[in-house]
Design a protein around this motif. Structure first.
Motif, PDB file in Angstrom:
ATOM      1  N   VAL A   6      -4.164   4.762  -2.392  1.00  0.00           N
ATOM      2  CA  VAL A   6      -4.958   3.539  -2.535  1.00  0.00           C
ATOM      3  C   VAL A   6      -5.421   3.475  -3.986  1.00  0.00           C
ATOM      4  O   VAL A   6      -6.084   4.395  -4.474  1.00  0.00           O
ATOM      5  N   THR A   7      -5.039   2.418  -4.675  1.00  0.00           N
ATOM      6  CA  THR A   7      -5.438   2.201  -6.061  1.00  0.00           C
ATOM      7  C   THR A   7      -6.266   0.927  -6.108  1.00  0.00           C
ATOM      8  O   THR A   7      -5.788  -0.133  -5.694  1.00  0.00           O
ATOM      9  N   GLU A   8      -7.497   1.052  -6.587  1.00  0.00           N
ATOM     10  CA  GLU A   8      -8.380  -0.115  -6.650  1.00  0.00           C
ATOM     11  C   GLU A   8      -9.075  -0.188  -8.002  1.00  0.00           C
ATOM     12  O   GLU A   8      -9.464   0.838  -8.568  1.00  0.00           O
ATOM     13  N   ASN A   9      -9.227  -1.402  -8.493  1.00  0.00           N
ATOM     14  CA  ASN A   9     -10.116  -1.678  -9.613  1.00  0.00           C
ATOM     15  C   ASN A   9     -11.481  -1.931  -8.991  1.00  0.00           C
ATOM     16  O   ASN A   9     -11.595  -2.746  -8.079  1.00  0.00           O
ATOM     17  N   GLU A 139      -4.522   9.719  -1.066  1.00  0.00           N
ATOM     18  CA  GLU A 139      -5.200   9.787  -2.360  1.00  0.00           C
ATOM     19  C   GLU A 139      -5.834   8.448  -2.685  1.00  0.00           C
ATOM     20  O   GLU A 139      -5.303   7.401  -2.310  1.00  0.00           O
ATOM     21  N   TYR A 140      -6.961   8.510  -3.394  1.00  0.00           N
ATOM     22  CA  TYR A 140      -7.652   7.320  -3.882  1.00  0.00           C
ATOM     23  C   TYR A 140      -7.633   7.378  -5.402  1.00  0.00           C
ATOM     24  O   TYR A 140      -8.017   8.393  -5.986  1.00  0.00           O
ATOM     25  N   ARG A 141      -7.184   6.294  -6.029  1.00  0.00           N
ATOM     26  CA  ARG A 141      -7.231   6.162  -7.491  1.00  0.00           C
ATOM     27  C   ARG A 141      -8.137   4.983  -7.784  1.00  0.00           C
ATOM     28  O   ARG A 141      -7.746   3.829  -7.601  1.00  0.00           O
ATOM     29  N   LEU A 142      -9.335   5.299  -8.223  1.00  0.00           N
ATOM     30  CA  LEU A 142     -10.331   4.261  -8.471  1.00  0.00           C
ATOM     31  C   LEU A 142     -10.493   4.075  -9.969  1.00  0.00           C
ATOM     32  O   LEU A 142     -10.938   4.990 -10.674  1.00  0.00           O
ATOM     33  N   PHE A 143     -10.111   2.894 -10.446  1.00  0.00           N
ATOM     34  CA  PHE A 143     -10.307   2.547 -11.844  1.00  0.00           C
ATOM     35  C   PHE A 143     -11.671   1.862 -11.927  1.00  0.00           C
ATOM     36  O   PHE A 143     -11.814   0.688 -11.568  1.00  0.00           O
ATOM     37  N   ARG A 153     -17.778  -7.609  -1.973  1.00  0.00           N
ATOM     38  CA  ARG A 153     -17.190  -6.679  -0.996  1.00  0.00           C
ATOM     39  C   ARG A 153     -16.940  -5.330  -1.654  1.00  0.00           C
ATOM     40  O   ARG A 153     -16.424  -5.263  -2.765  1.00  0.00           O
ATOM     41  N   ARG A 154     -17.303  -4.290  -0.927  1.00  0.00           N
ATOM     42  CA  ARG A 154     -17.174  -2.926  -1.430  1.00  0.00           C
ATOM     43  C   ARG A 154     -16.098  -2.184  -0.651  1.00  0.00           C
ATOM     44  O   ARG A 154     -15.897  -2.431   0.536  1.00  0.00           O
ATOM     45  N   LEU A 155     -15.477  -1.235  -1.318  1.00  0.00           N
ATOM     46  CA  LEU A 155     -14.403  -0.477  -0.704  1.00  0.00           C
ATOM     47  C   LEU A 155     -14.891   0.295   0.522  1.00  0.00           C
ATOM     48  O   LEU A 155     -14.276   0.246   1.571  1.00  0.00           O
ATOM     49  N   LEU A 180     -11.031   7.701 -11.503  1.00  0.00           N
ATOM     50  CA  LEU A 180     -11.456   8.787 -10.619  1.00  0.00           C
ATOM     51  C   LEU A 180     -10.396   8.928  -9.546  1.00  0.00           C
ATOM     52  O   LEU A 180     -10.107   7.973  -8.824  1.00  0.00           O
ATOM     53  N   ARG A 181      -9.794  10.119  -9.457  1.00  0.00           N
ATOM     54  CA  ARG A 181      -8.782  10.383  -8.429  1.00  0.00           C
ATOM     55  C   ARG A 181      -9.369  11.348  -7.413  1.00  0.00           C
ATOM     56  O   ARG A 181      -9.874  12.419  -7.776  1.00  0.00           O
ATOM     57  N   TYR A 182      -9.276  10.960  -6.145  1.00  0.00           N
ATOM     58  CA  TYR A 182      -9.786  11.790  -5.053  1.00  0.00           C
ATOM     59  C   TYR A 182      -8.678  12.014  -4.041  1.00  0.00           C
ATOM     60  O   TYR A 182      -7.862  11.140  -3.784  1.00  0.00           O
ATOM     61  N   ARG A 183      -8.714  13.193  -3.433  1.00  0.00           N
ATOM     62  CA  ARG A 183      -7.829  13.516  -2.331  1.00  0.00           C
ATOM     63  C   ARG A 183      -8.686  14.021  -1.184  1.00  0.00           C
ATOM     64  O   ARG A 183      -9.815  14.439  -1.384  1.00  0.00           O
ATOM     65  N   LYS A 184      -8.129  14.025   0.009  1.00  0.00           N
ATOM     66  CA  LYS A 184      -8.848  14.585   1.146  1.00  0.00           C
ATOM     67  C   LYS A 184      -9.107  16.067   0.894  1.00  0.00           C
ATOM     68  O   LYS A 184      -8.212  16.779   0.420  1.00  0.00           O
ATOM     69  N   ALA A 185     -10.324  16.507   1.205  1.00  0.00           N
ATOM     70  CA  ALA A 185     -10.689  17.915   0.993  1.00  0.00           C
ATOM     71  C   ALA A 185      -9.990  18.807   1.991  1.00  0.00           C
ATOM     72  O   ALA A 185      -9.606  18.410   3.049  1.00  0.00           O
TER      73      ALA A 185
END
Length: 185
Positions: A6-9, A139-143, A153-155, A180-185
């Motif tokens: 998931v890539t979001e601005n 994975e989350y890629r949050l720009f 609206r918020r993610l 900010l890149r996040y993955r499941k722990a």
């Protein structure tokens, strides 16, 4: 198995609705080569994009018409397999598009099981929230843009199904945007 990214601005306060704030990174005179280089690397790692119907129609109405795009986004989107989740879309009118009409979890698992590179979902907030709730996001890629809106609206608004995440990368860009890149722990 392919990964779903998931890539979001997103603004500092978590708003993901596209609006005027998105232009903050395009300020005159700001070197964006670092941000563009990262986007190119992300595009090179993916060969598919996943949209909800509304975001797909917005993208279809814009990107294929860009004849002087130097970012590479137009070329990438035209070549990538586009998956659109919709029960109403009849003719996608954009080559390399597959309409997913079945149960969401089954359809996405089937796409992830196919050979290929990463699948990226961007925009499509309703769909992304459903993907999060179904624990399908790898994975989350949050720009993160240096803007605070206060409303929109918020993610992760009212999200109770978000897994524990671990930060795997923080990358600031010249424009003030931070990845900010996040993955499941």
């Amino acid at each position: 198995m392919r990964e779903l990214i998931v890539t979001e601005n997103i603004t500092v306060d978590g708003v993901v609705e596209a609006a005027e704030w998105f232009d903050v990174a395009n300020a005159a005179g700001v070197d964006q080569s670092d941000l563009i280089g990262t986007l190119h690397a992300h595009m090179a790692d993916s060969d598919a994009v996943l949209f909800g119907r509304v975001s797909f129609e917005e993208m279809r109405g814009y990107w294929p018409k860009q004849t002087e795009d130097t970012s590479g986004v137009t070329e990438h989107l035209n070549k990538a397999t586009k998956y659109v989740v919709s029960s109403t879309l009849q003719d996608p009118e954009w080559e390399n598009t597959v309409v997913l009409r079945g149960p969401l979890v089954e359809e996405i698992r089937a796409v992830k099981d196919q050979p290929g590179k990463d699948i990226v979902s961007t925009g499509s907030i309703q769909l992304v929230r459903a993907l999060i709730a179904a624990d399908l996001v790898d994975e989350y890629r949050l720009f993160v843009y240096p803007v605070v809106l206060g409303t929109g609206r918020r993610l992760f608004e009212n999200a109770t199904e978000v897994p524990v995440l671990r930060l795997v990368e923080t990358r600031p860009f010249n424009s003030g945007v931070v990845l900010l890149r996040y993955r499941k722990a």
